[in-house]
Motif scaffolding. Structure first.
Motif, PDB file in Angstrom:
ATOM      1  N   VAL A   1     -17.753   0.659 -10.882  1.00 55.19           N
ATOM      2  CA  VAL A   1     -16.343   1.039 -10.921  1.00 55.19           C
ATOM      3  C   VAL A   1     -15.887   1.285  -9.489  1.00 55.19           C
ATOM      4  O   VAL A   1     -16.440   2.146  -8.797  1.00 55.19           O
ATOM      5  N   ASP A   2     -14.911   0.511  -9.055  1.00 55.72           N
ATOM      6  CA  ASP A   2     -14.388   0.648  -7.693  1.00 55.72           C
ATOM      7  C   ASP A   2     -13.474   1.872  -7.646  1.00 55.72           C
ATOM      8  O   ASP A   2     -12.479   1.944  -8.368  1.00 55.72           O
ATOM      9  N   LEU A   3     -13.795   2.818  -6.787  1.00 53.31           N
ATOM     10  CA  LEU A   3     -13.013   4.052  -6.669  1.00 53.31           C
ATOM     11  C   LEU A   3     -12.188   4.061  -5.384  1.00 53.31           C
ATOM     12  O   LEU A   3     -11.793   5.123  -4.900  1.00 53.31           O
ATOM     13  N   SER A   4     -11.893   2.882  -4.843  1.00 50.00           N
ATOM     14  CA  SER A   4     -11.193   2.769  -3.564  1.00 50.00           C
ATOM     15  C   SER A   4      -9.820   2.118  -3.751  1.00 50.00           C
ATOM     16  O   SER A   4      -9.607   1.367  -4.695  1.00 50.00           O
ATOM     17  N   VAL A   5      -8.921   2.424  -2.819  1.00 56.34           N
ATOM     18  CA  VAL A   5      -7.645   1.718  -2.767  1.00 56.34           C
ATOM     19  C   VAL A   5      -7.795   0.516  -1.840  1.00 56.34           C
ATOM     20  O   VAL A   5      -8.711   0.453  -1.024  1.00 56.34           O
ATOM     21  N   VAL A   6      -6.884  -0.436  -1.965  1.00 55.85           N
ATOM     22  CA  VAL A   6      -6.865  -1.589  -1.063  1.00 55.85           C
ATOM     23  C   VAL A   6      -6.178  -1.175   0.236  1.00 55.85           C
ATOM     24  O   VAL A   6      -5.076  -0.622   0.218  1.00 55.85           O
ATOM     25  N   THR A   7      -6.821  -1.429   1.359  1.00 51.23           N
ATOM     26  CA  THR A   7      -6.237  -1.075   2.651  1.00 51.23           C
ATOM     27  C   THR A   7      -5.112  -2.055   2.975  1.00 51.23           C
ATOM     28  O   THR A   7      -5.346  -3.264   3.101  1.00 51.23           O
ATOM     29  N   ARG A   8      -3.907  -1.536   3.097  1.00 50.41           N
ATOM     30  CA  ARG A   8      -2.745  -2.385   3.357  1.00 50.41           C
ATOM     31  C   ARG A   8      -1.590  -1.536   3.868  1.00 50.41           C
ATOM     32  O   ARG A   8      -1.644  -0.303   3.812  1.00 50.41           O
ATOM     33  N   HIS A   9      -0.556  -2.188   4.354  1.00 48.78           N
ATOM     34  CA  HIS A   9       0.647  -1.465   4.752  1.00 48.78           C
ATOM     35  C   HIS A   9       1.416  -1.088   3.483  1.00 48.78           C
ATOM     36  O   HIS A   9       1.679  -1.924   2.626  1.00 48.78           O
ATOM     37  N   THR A  10       1.757   0.182   3.359  1.00 49.69           N
ATOM     38  CA  THR A  10       2.421   0.679   2.156  1.00 49.69           C
ATOM     39  C   THR A  10       3.121   1.989   2.485  1.00 49.69           C
ATOM     40  O   THR A  10       2.695   2.709   3.404  1.00 49.69           O
ATOM     41  N   PRO A  11       4.181   2.341   1.768  1.00 46.78           N
ATOM     42  CA  PRO A  11       4.826   3.646   1.969  1.00 46.78           C
ATOM     43  C   PRO A  11       3.888   4.817   1.714  1.00 46.78           C
ATOM     44  O   PRO A  11       4.191   5.947   2.111  1.00 46.78           O
ATOM     45  N   SER A  12       2.753   4.576   1.056  1.00 48.50           N
ATOM     46  CA  SER A  12       1.800   5.654   0.794  1.00 48.50           C
ATOM     47  C   SER A  12       0.966   6.024   2.016  1.00 48.50           C
ATOM     48  O   SER A  12       0.244   7.014   1.994  1.00 48.50           O
ATOM     49  N   GLU A  13       1.040   5.217   3.060  1.00 50.27           N
ATOM     50  CA  GLU A  13       0.321   5.532   4.293  1.00 50.27           C
ATOM     51  C   GLU A  13       1.279   6.184   5.284  1.00 50.27           C
ATOM     52  O   GLU A  13       2.421   5.750   5.441  1.00 50.27           O
TER      53      GLU A  13
END
Length: 261
Positions: free
Chosen positions: A5-17
């Protein structure tokens, strides 16, 4: 059969960063010119691609090392991320359900004890504790930056003194949102309101996993192994980490028989 089970987010440009992520692509055709060749020199008229990525070590799912909290931990030089023992990064996972704690509030020792009781688990040295707040549902939006509860200093002490070396959370940070802490500090003048979970790491070393995801995909509070090896960035206070849960055979079988999450 073991399930991952992948417990990570995808690293990308997003308003969440809180900081930008930029990716400059060197595509398959342009890549040839860097080598002094043309695309036609390669099979299928294409060379190989490359990307130049600009981001912080705290972008995406990552591990905070003791050096992030301060230069010393327990009176000794704090470990940077490349000095973290790999043996610490594999162990039995414990998911604590804290979804009832309101955004902006602190996760207290009482909250942790109650969650452990519900899980039917007593902490053991080497447990990797994952705080399930549900905040990852906001990933991709600006709300993710501020709508989550955070661990208190006393809560951090309770976990670390119980033998926990790694504490993870499915939110932007382990402490409460920045604005909540700063407002409390300005109201009370209490410096202890600022990043108490992080600052505790100056007393005893421990690691944080921030921006986890998919904790709800785990079939139970225990019965899985967490693997979380950080990228070894020399001298850095954090490193990007792919966090994965390995479900044991009993957990996988339990999913088919209606095991509760």
């Amino acid at each position: 059969m073991t399930r991952l089970v992948d417990l990570s987010v995808v690293t990308r440009h997003t308003p969440s960063e809180a900081t930008p992520v930029t990716v400059d692509l060197l595509d398959h055709r342009t890549g040839a010119t860097v080598l002094g060749l043309t695309p036609q020199d390669f099979p299928d008229g294409m060379a190989i691609s490359n990307e130049t990525v600009t981001l912080t070590t705290h972008t995406g799912t990552h591990m905070d090392a003791p050096l992030h909290y301060g230069p010393l931990s327990g009176g000794r030089p704090a470990k940077s991320i490349d000095q973290v023992p790999l043996e610490w990064c594999v162990g039995p996972g414990v998911r604590l359900d804290l979804r009832h704690v309101p955004p902006g509030d602190g996760i207290t020792v009482d909250d942790l004890r109650a969650a452990l009781d519900r899980a039917g688990h007593h902490l053991r040295p080497g447990d990797l504790v994952l705080l399930w707040t549900g905040a990852d549902a906001l990933w991709g939006s600006a709300e993710y930056l501020a709508k989550y509860p955070g661990l208190t200093g006393d809560g951090t002490r309770f976990l670390v003194e119980s033998g926990v070396r790694i504490i993870g959370i499915d939110a932007w940070g382990l402490d409460r949102p920045m604005q909540s802490m700063i407002e409390e500090y300005r109201r009370t003048g209490d410096r202890g309101a600022l990043w108490p979970a992080h600052v505790y790491g100056r007393t005893r070393e421990y690691l944080q996993l921030e921006k986890l995801a998919n904790l709800g995909a785990l079939p139970a509070a225990t019965g899985f192994t967490v693997v979380c090896f950080p990228v070894a960035v020399a001298g850095a206070g954090a490193g990007w980490t792919r966090v994965v849960a390995l479900l044991d055979k009993e957990s996988v079988a339990g999913e088919g028989s209606g095991a509760a999450g």
